[in-house]
Design an enzyme around this catalytic site. Structure first.
Site, PDB file in Angstrom:
ATOM      1  N   CYS B  33       0.910  -1.209  -0.029  1.00 37.32           N
ATOM      2  CA  CYS B  33      -0.145  -0.073   0.115  1.00 37.32           C
ATOM      3  C   CYS B  33       1.103   1.310   0.003  1.00 37.32           C
ATOM      4  O   CYS B  33       1.549   1.609   1.046  1.00 37.32           O
ATOM      5  CB  CYS B  33      -0.978  -0.098   1.013  1.00 37.32           C
ATOM      6  SG  CYS B  33      -1.505   1.350   1.845  1.00 37.32           S
ATOM      7  N   CYS B  36       0.074   3.989   2.595  1.00 41.44           N
ATOM      8  CA  CYS B  36       0.657   3.556   3.954  1.00 41.44           C
ATOM      9  C   CYS B  36       2.314   3.914   4.065  1.00 41.44           C
ATOM     10  O   CYS B  36       2.553   4.391   5.084  1.00 41.44           O
ATOM     11  CB  CYS B  36       0.743   2.065   4.078  1.00 41.44           C
ATOM     12  SG  CYS B  36      -1.076   1.485   4.209  1.00 41.44           S
TER      13      CYS B  36
END
Lengths: 284, 109
Positions: B33, B36
């Site tokens: 991700c 993230c």
């Protein structure tokens, strides 16, 4: 810091290219991203840009691009999904690739992003703008991809490839390159769900799903950066083209009327020169 | 990753963490991700700034599916602030330092 450039420019229309040219002229390193054709190239005839009487928008845009290319500016294809201020720099997410810069200039032009009923309420609870960002969470689940940009099919194929059950909704015929994916012709009018997405409404039918990916070619500026101040539908800027977030500039149609080429070009220059000056002050 | 951050390796470990610490801030993330990765250094800063008051932890949603289902994680990063074992506040997506600081400041006495 790796990949750190001086200025990242989002959008490569007249304002963005003008900003790039002027940043470079001040000795700054630049990356410029674009993911769609801009309005100028669709204008049939332009008569009010000084020095270019009776020229088509496309010809003019081609000249702008040639100018940029002659200065070794490479327009990179990519949709900027979010921008995070980090104190002295910014992290920019371009469809999953992270780039970093000292300043950011927003020149995405006007966007006709019309928010759907249920969209902002369920954002992050099944509503997503980025397949490569959230797709993995929906492996084995049912999702709807709404085709509103030229590359939506790529993201749909990606989702199917990682094991998501995809339904592709589009008002146009199924794209040639779309894998063997369930296709429904239509337009989403509403996203249904109380705590998370349960279905989408197409007017004449509902499709049950756990998530919906809204793949527009533009993302609302306020979704790009948390806390960005607007003035009506446009980004609020001062005379240096600074927004309310330090280090973030905006230029061109995105800052408001008049929505004209010459204004966009000059705002791009002002933003780039001011950004360059601030960088020099800090590093002197 | 800041040494002050606890990496959660099981549901049991997580339950003990929120039971034994009055204030816990948890970052739900995954390796694939990109957003993230953007938030990670911000969470590091939070862990340093609030090290005396708040326990900061990370939960990998791929490894800890039970926890992600329990807290209804549907988009990452999701950052949840726990007060006395209960969800007090939640932030989804890429947010600046000030958003996380606010969620802590408005919940600690």
């Amino acid at each position: 810091m790796e990949n750190l450039v001086d200025i990242i420019i989002v959008g490569a229309g007249p304002a963005g290219l003008s900003a790039a040219v002027n940043a470079l002229a001040r000795g700054k390193t630049v990356r410029i991203f674009s993911n769609r054709e801009n309005y100028l190239s669709k204008a049939e005839r332009v008569d009010n840009h000084l020095g270019f009487y009776n020229i088509s928008g496309k010809e003019l845009m081609d000249k702008f691009k040639e100018h940029a290319e002659a200065m070794n500016i490479k327009i990179e294809e990519g949709k900027v999904v979010n921008i995070l201020p980090m104190g002295n720099s910014f992290m920019v997410n371009i469809n999953g690739e992270i780039a970093q810069s000292k300043k950011v200039i927003l020149t995405m032009g006007i966007s006709n992003v019309k928010e759907l009923s249920g969209e902002s309420k369920l954002l992050g609870s099944g509503v997503s703008y980025c397949a490569t960002c959230d797709g993995m969470l929906y492996r084995g689940k049912d999702v709807v991809v709404w085709d509103q940009s030229n590359d939506a099919w790529e993201e749909a194929n990606f989702l199917q490839g990682i094991g998501v059950n995809v339904t592709f909704v589009s008002k146009k015929p199924a794209p040639e390159n779309l894998n063997n994916i369930n296709f429904v012709k239509g337009t989403i009018t509403e996203i249904i769900g109380s705590n998370s997405v349960e279905a989408v409404n197409l007017g004449n039918e509902e499709i049950n799903c756990n998530a919906v990916f809204l793949l527009r070619d533009a993302i609302a500026p306020t979704s790009l950066i948390e806390g960005l101040k607007l003035n009506g539908n446009f980004i609020d800027v001062n005379k240096n083209m600074e927004t309310n977030i330090e280090g973030v500039y905006a230029a061109g149609d995105i800052t408001g009327r008049p929505l004209q080429l010459s204004k966009a070009v000059s705002e791009g220059l002002i933003a780039a020169q001011h950004a360059a000056l601030q960088i020099d002050k800090k590093e002197r | 990753m800041s040494k002050k951050i606890k990496n959660v390796n099981s549901t049991q470990e997580f339950d003990e963490l929120i039971k034994n610490n009055r204030y816990v801030l948890v970052d739900f993330w995954a390796a694939w991700c990109a957003p993230c990765r953007m938030v990670a250094p911000v969470i590091d800063e939070i862990a340093d700034k609030y090290s005396e008051k708040v326990r900061v932890a990370k939960v990998n949603v791929d490894d800890q599916q039970e926890l992600s289902i329990r807290y209804g994680i549907q988009s990452i990063p999701t950052v949840i602030f726990f007060k006395e074992g209960k969800v007090a506040s939640k932030e989804i997506g890429v947010k600046p330092m000030s958003s996380f600081a606010n969620m802590i400041d408005s919940n600690i006495a």
